[in-house]
Design an enzyme around this catalytic site. Structure first.
Site, short mmCIF file in Angstrom:
data_model
loop_
_atom_site.label_atom_id
_atom_site.label_comp_id
_atom_site.label_asym_id
_atom_site.label_seq_id
_atom_site.Cartn_x
_atom_site.Cartn_y
_atom_site.Cartn_z
N GLY A 248 52.86 -2.17 -27.41
CA GLY A 248 52.13 -2.62 -26.23
C GLY A 248 50.72 -2.05 -26.17
CG ASP A 249 50.30 2.07 -26.14
OD1 ASP A 249 50.39 1.79 -24.94
OD2 ASP A 249 50.98 2.97 -26.70
#
Length: 304
Positions: free
Chosen positions: A248-249
């Site tokens: 997600g980052d």
């Protein structure tokens, strides 16, 4: 300039074993220290994309020195506030499956918080701040929210990666992009989705509340980007997922890094999807060659 914020970073101690036997002495043939934290993950991907950035946060003690050493080794420009207490160590055990033991982290003194606030005086119009990751135990729940007026006053943009009410409370400050997954999006509205149209309706409500763009990740179903003008969909890349940490980052980094260069949300979404998938397909945060290998798979379709 993009600034990433990791207020509760960790020195990750990563051990690789074939298996773990509870109650016995287990020996690992491979163990490494890595700088860990969601903002740090974003900086790593931005570096791979050739986007100038600086990592901000707090680091203290011998573990904090090693964390900064790890950042320097990876050529991540950093300007962490030095604190009195010791940066936490998180233990990651890879033995067929991932097992994590995460520490709570140090207490941050008021003077150290003030020193961090001084970093915001460096912001200029056109800069972007990525706020992500857990808070140190003694920081107030609205720590990120209190930074937003200062960021906006400087003429800078921000991105925040959080969930629940903490996310909703930031929307009036108009984040450049938010990235809930479909489960987190449903939780924001205390509902479950019976169709993708219901999901898109809720995503549009986040735009109405102030978000400039909304990315929704849907695992094997790919992802959506909802902008005020259009809705885009991209299928998931084909590959073997071996890592749940940092995808997600990486997706956020791909989006913001591309957006600051191009201002094109569709292309930013495409690169974001590729970065997220590339990290999911490797045991660490993806590098440029891995991102480049995935990127041709990502075909973004405008669906409205």
């Amino acid at each position: 300039m993009i600034y990433t914020v990791t207020v509760n970073p960790a020195l990750d101690y990563v051990m690789q074993l074939k298996e773990v036997t509870p109650g016995a002495v287990n020996r690992t043939p491979s163990a490494v220290f890595l700088a860990g934290g969601k903002g740090i993950n974003v900086s790593q991907i931005l570096n791979q994309l050739g986007i100038e950035n600086t990592a901000w946060g707090f680091a203290g003690g011998f573990t904090g020195k090693e964390l900064v050493h790890q950042l320097n080794r990876r050529r991540i420009v950093n300007d962490f506030v030095t604190i009195k207490q010791v940066t936490r160590v998180n233990v990651k055990v890879h033995a067929g499956q991932e097992t994590e033991i995460n520490a709570a982290g140090p207490a941050i003194a008021p003077a150290e918080v003030a020193a961090f606030g001084d970093r915001l005086s460096d912001l200029q119009a056109g800069d972007l701040v990525v706020l992500s990751g857990s808070l140190a135990a003694n920081l107030p729940e609205d720590f990120y929210q209190k930074l937003l007026p200062l960021i906006k006053k400087a003429g800078a943009e921000f991105v925040i990666d959080t969930t629940g009410q903490a996310l909703l409370d930031t929307l009036s400050y108009k984040p450049l992009v938010i990235k809930p997954n479909h489960h987190e999006l449903a939780d924001l509205f205390n509902t479950t989705f019976n169709s993708e149209q219901e999901m898109l309706t809720c995503a549009h409500q986040l735009l109405d509340k102030g978000a400039q763009n909304v990315m929704v990740s849907m695992a094997a179903k790919g992802g959506y980007l909802i902008t005020p003008e259009h809705v885009y969909h991209a299928p998931a890349a084909v590959g073997t997922a071996v890592n749940s940490v940092g995808a997600g980052d990486s997706m956020i980094a791909g989006f913001v890094g591309t957006y600051v260069k191009s201002g094109n949300p569709k292309e930013s979404f495409r690169v974001g999807m590729a970065c997220g998938a590339a990290t999911a397909f490797t045991k660490d945060i993806a590098v440029k060659s891995q991102i480049d290998a995935v990127l041709p798979q990502i075909e973004v379709e405008q669906i409205s």
